[in-house]
Design a protein around this motif. Structure first.
Motif, PDB file in Angstrom:
ATOM      1  N   ASP A   1       0.876  -1.169   0.000  1.00  0.00           N
ATOM      2  CA  ASP A   1       0.000   0.000   0.000  1.00  0.00           C
ATOM      3  C   ASP A   1       0.911   1.215   0.000  1.00  0.00           C
ATOM      4  N   TRP A   2       1.157   1.757  -1.194  1.00  0.00           N
ATOM      5  CA  TRP A   2       2.146   2.820  -1.326  1.00  0.00           C
ATOM      6  C   TRP A   2       1.737   4.087  -0.586  1.00  0.00           C
ATOM      7  N   THR A   3       0.452   4.404  -0.583  1.00  0.00           N
ATOM      8  CA  THR A   3       0.004   5.610   0.118  1.00  0.00           C
ATOM      9  C   THR A   3       0.237   5.473   1.616  1.00  0.00           C
ATOM     10  N   ALA A   4      -0.141   4.335   2.179  1.00  0.00           N
ATOM     11  CA  ALA A   4       0.050   4.109   3.612  1.00  0.00           C
ATOM     12  C   ALA A   4       1.528   4.113   3.965  1.00  0.00           C
ATOM     13  N   ALA A   5       2.355   3.474   3.119  1.00  0.00           N
ATOM     14  CA  ALA A   5       3.791   3.429   3.385  1.00  0.00           C
ATOM     15  C   ALA A   5       4.394   4.832   3.337  1.00  0.00           C
ATOM     16  N   THR A   6       3.944   5.644   2.380  1.00  0.00           N
ATOM     17  CA  THR A   6       4.465   7.000   2.260  1.00  0.00           C
ATOM     18  C   THR A   6       4.009   7.862   3.435  1.00  0.00           C
ATOM     19  N   GLN A   7       2.797   7.632   3.909  1.00  0.00           N
ATOM     20  CA  GLN A   7       2.318   8.352   5.093  1.00  0.00           C
ATOM     21  C   GLN A   7       3.174   8.014   6.314  1.00  0.00           C
ATOM     22  N   GLN A   8       3.567   6.750   6.432  1.00  0.00           N
ATOM     23  CA  GLN A   8       4.448   6.362   7.536  1.00  0.00           C
ATOM     24  C   GLN A   8       5.833   6.994   7.373  1.00  0.00           C
ATOM     25  N   LEU A   9       6.287   7.105   6.130  1.00  0.00           N
ATOM     26  CA  LEU A   9       7.567   7.758   5.867  1.00  0.00           C
ATOM     27  C   LEU A   9       7.482   9.229   6.261  1.00  0.00           C
TER      28      LEU A   9
ATOM     29  N   TRP B   1      14.578   7.029   4.948  1.00  0.00           N
ATOM     30  CA  TRP B   1      14.144   5.639   4.895  1.00  0.00           C
ATOM     31  C   TRP B   1      13.434   5.252   6.183  1.00  0.00           C
ATOM     32  N   LEU B   2      12.563   4.262   6.038  1.00  0.00           N
ATOM     33  CA  LEU B   2      11.831   3.711   7.179  1.00  0.00           C
ATOM     34  C   LEU B   2      11.687   2.215   6.968  1.00  0.00           C
ATOM     35  N   ASN B   3      12.150   1.439   7.939  1.00  0.00           N
ATOM     36  CA  ASN B   3      11.970  -0.003   7.906  1.00  0.00           C
ATOM     37  C   ASN B   3      10.588  -0.307   8.480  1.00  0.00           C
ATOM     38  N   LEU B   4       9.670  -0.722   7.615  1.00  0.00           N
ATOM     39  CA  LEU B   4       8.296  -0.986   8.045  1.00  0.00           C
ATOM     40  C   LEU B   4       8.210  -2.213   8.942  1.00  0.00           C
ATOM     41  N   SER B   5       9.261  -3.033   8.931  1.00  0.00           N
ATOM     42  CA  SER B   5       9.236  -4.272   9.712  1.00  0.00           C
ATOM     43  C   SER B   5       9.698  -4.074  11.154  1.00  0.00           C
ATOM     44  N   ASN B   6      10.619  -3.106  11.371  1.00  0.00           N
ATOM     45  CA  ASN B   6      11.129  -2.938  12.740  1.00  0.00           C
ATOM     46  C   ASN B   6      11.022  -1.513  13.269  1.00  0.00           C
ATOM     47  N   GLY B   7      10.541  -0.575  12.446  1.00  0.00           N
ATOM     48  CA  GLY B   7      10.340   0.795  12.904  1.00  0.00           C
ATOM     49  C   GLY B   7      11.563   1.686  12.846  1.00  0.00           C
ATOM     50  N   ARG B   8      12.715   1.145  12.471  1.00  0.00           N
ATOM     51  CA  ARG B   8      13.906   1.980  12.372  1.00  0.00           C
ATOM     52  C   ARG B   8      13.761   2.960  11.205  1.00  0.00           C
ATOM     53  N   SER B   9      14.360   4.143  11.355  1.00  0.00           N
ATOM     54  CA  SER B   9      14.302   5.132  10.279  1.00  0.00           C
ATOM     55  C   SER B   9      15.539   6.013  10.355  1.00  0.00           C
ATOM     56  N   GLY B  10      15.759   6.788   9.304  1.00  0.00           N
ATOM     57  CA  GLY B  10      16.894   7.696   9.307  1.00  0.00           C
ATOM     58  C   GLY B  10      17.002   8.450   8.001  1.00  0.00           C
TER      59      GLY B  10
ATOM     60  N   THR C   1      20.013  -0.922   8.605  1.00  0.00           N
ATOM     61  CA  THR C   1      18.560  -0.744   8.663  1.00  0.00           C
ATOM     62  C   THR C   1      17.870  -1.882   9.403  1.00  0.00           C
ATOM     63  N   GLY C   2      18.577  -3.007   9.571  1.00  0.00           N
ATOM     64  CA  GLY C   2      17.930  -4.221  10.055  1.00  0.00           C
ATOM     65  C   GLY C   2      17.203  -4.894   8.908  1.00  0.00           C
ATOM     66  N   ARG C   3      16.824  -6.133   9.112  1.00  0.00           N
ATOM     67  CA  ARG C   3      16.104  -6.868   8.078  1.00  0.00           C
ATOM     68  C   ARG C   3      14.664  -6.403   7.976  1.00  0.00           C
ATOM     69  N   GLY C   4      14.112  -6.490   6.769  1.00  0.00           N
ATOM     70  CA  GLY C   4      12.708  -6.165   6.609  1.00  0.00           C
ATOM     71  C   GLY C   4      12.420  -5.393   5.341  1.00  0.00           C
ATOM     72  N   LEU C   5      11.195  -4.910   5.229  1.00  0.00           N
ATOM     73  CA  LEU C   5      10.728  -4.129   4.091  1.00  0.00           C
ATOM     74  C   LEU C   5      10.957  -2.655   4.385  1.00  0.00           C
ATOM     75  N   ILE C   6      11.693  -1.995   3.496  1.00  0.00           N
ATOM     76  CA  ILE C   6      12.094  -0.608   3.720  1.00  0.00           C
ATOM     77  C   ILE C   6      11.489   0.281   2.642  1.00  0.00           C
ATOM     78  N   VAL C   7      10.815   1.347   3.074  1.00  0.00           N
ATOM     79  CA  VAL C   7      10.304   2.341   2.140  1.00  0.00           C
ATOM     80  C   VAL C   7      11.233   3.548   2.228  1.00  0.00           C
ATOM     81  N   THR C   8      11.560   4.139   1.075  1.00  0.00           N
ATOM     82  CA  THR C   8      12.577   5.177   1.063  1.00  0.00           C
ATOM     83  C   THR C   8      12.339   6.158  -0.080  1.00  0.00           C
ATOM     84  N   ALA C   9      12.813   7.377   0.091  1.00  0.00           N
ATOM     85  CA  ALA C   9      12.671   8.404  -0.943  1.00  0.00           C
ATOM     86  C   ALA C   9      13.973   9.187  -1.065  1.00  0.00           C
ATOM     87  N   VAL C  10      14.350   9.521  -2.308  1.00  0.00           N
ATOM     88  CA  VAL C  10      15.557  10.295  -2.579  1.00  0.00           C
ATOM     89  C   VAL C  10      15.146  11.687  -3.061  1.00  0.00           C
ATOM     90  N   TYR C  11      15.790  12.717  -2.523  1.00  0.00           N
ATOM     91  CA  TYR C  11      15.461  14.100  -2.868  1.00  0.00           C
ATOM     92  C   TYR C  11      16.719  14.959  -2.751  1.00  0.00           C
TER      93      TYR C  11
END
Length: 211
Positions: free
Chosen positions: A36-44, A133-142, A165-175
């Motif tokens: 769910d890209w919208t939800a993942a981006t909202q979490q980011l 970036w945000l690891n959706l699996s463990n909550g780590r971000s940076g 980042t730890g293992r898991g699914l990571i959502v990320t954006a470059v700017y």
């Protein structure tokens, strides 16, 4: 203007991704995973709180939900990002599609970017390309700045330091911004034989990758 084509950049990045896939082969998923890209981006966006540049970048993504909703499923442990960046110089012919973020793991997990006109300049003074970036699996971000690049034609990416980042699914954006250069005849205006152009990302590259 002499420049490497986006296709050439993309092919080189895919070759690097093949190395990544081998390195992370034990963690690849058997079937593509829908996100769910919208939800993942909202979490980011939550992860970006307190970082004005990151907040503005993610807000631009959320303002164009139709574009991010068209992103592909996630299938590889690392790959070019599903949503490409747009910039004021595009691929070198004016504003438009610019390039893409990418995940690399040849010597530790890194975030990167490829694309734009010509080659990435070895001197990035006055530019700042970042990834949130945000690891959706463990909550780590940076947030990381992309600074590492070798001044050789085969290196078509600019990369972060290795990131835990730890293992898991990571959502990320470059700017941010990035200097490019390409060969031109030596002249008073171009004493080193290069012309330079600064790319400013107007729409970030968004991706989700497995680590």
């Amino acid at each position: 203007m002499r420049r490497l084509s986006f296709v050439r950049h993309f092919s080189a990045a895919l070759a690097a991704t093949a190395v990544v896939a081998i390195a992370f082969g034990g963690h690849a998923t058997a079937e593509p995973v829908a996100i769910d890209w919208t939800a993942a981006t909202q979490q980011l966006r939550v992860a970006a709180a307190g970082n004005p540049a990151a907040e503005q970048a993610v807000d631009r993504l959320l303002a164009d939900r139709e574009r991010i909703a068209e992103a592909r499923e996630v299938a590889l442990p690392a790959q070019p990002y599903q949503v490409p960046a747009h910039s004021d110089i595009g691929r070198g012919e004016g504003p438009g599609v610019y390039g893409s973020g990418i995940a690399l793991a040849t010597d530790g997990f890194r975030f990167g970017f490829f694309g734009g006109p010509g080659n990435i300049s070895p001197n990035q003074n006055g530019a700042k390309l970042e990834v949130i970036w945000l690891n959706l699996s463990n909550g780590r971000s940076g947030t990381e700045v992309l600074t590492e690049h070798n001044d050789v034609l085969v290196d078509t990416t600019i990369r972060s330091r290795p990131v835990d980042t730890g293992r898991g699914l990571i959502v990320t954006a470059v700017y941010g911004t990035l200097w490019h250069r390409w060969s031109v005849p030596v002249s008073d205006a171009n004493p080193d034989g290069y012309q330079y152009k600064l790319g400013t990302i107007s729409f970030p590259s968004l991706g989700a990758i497995y680590n």
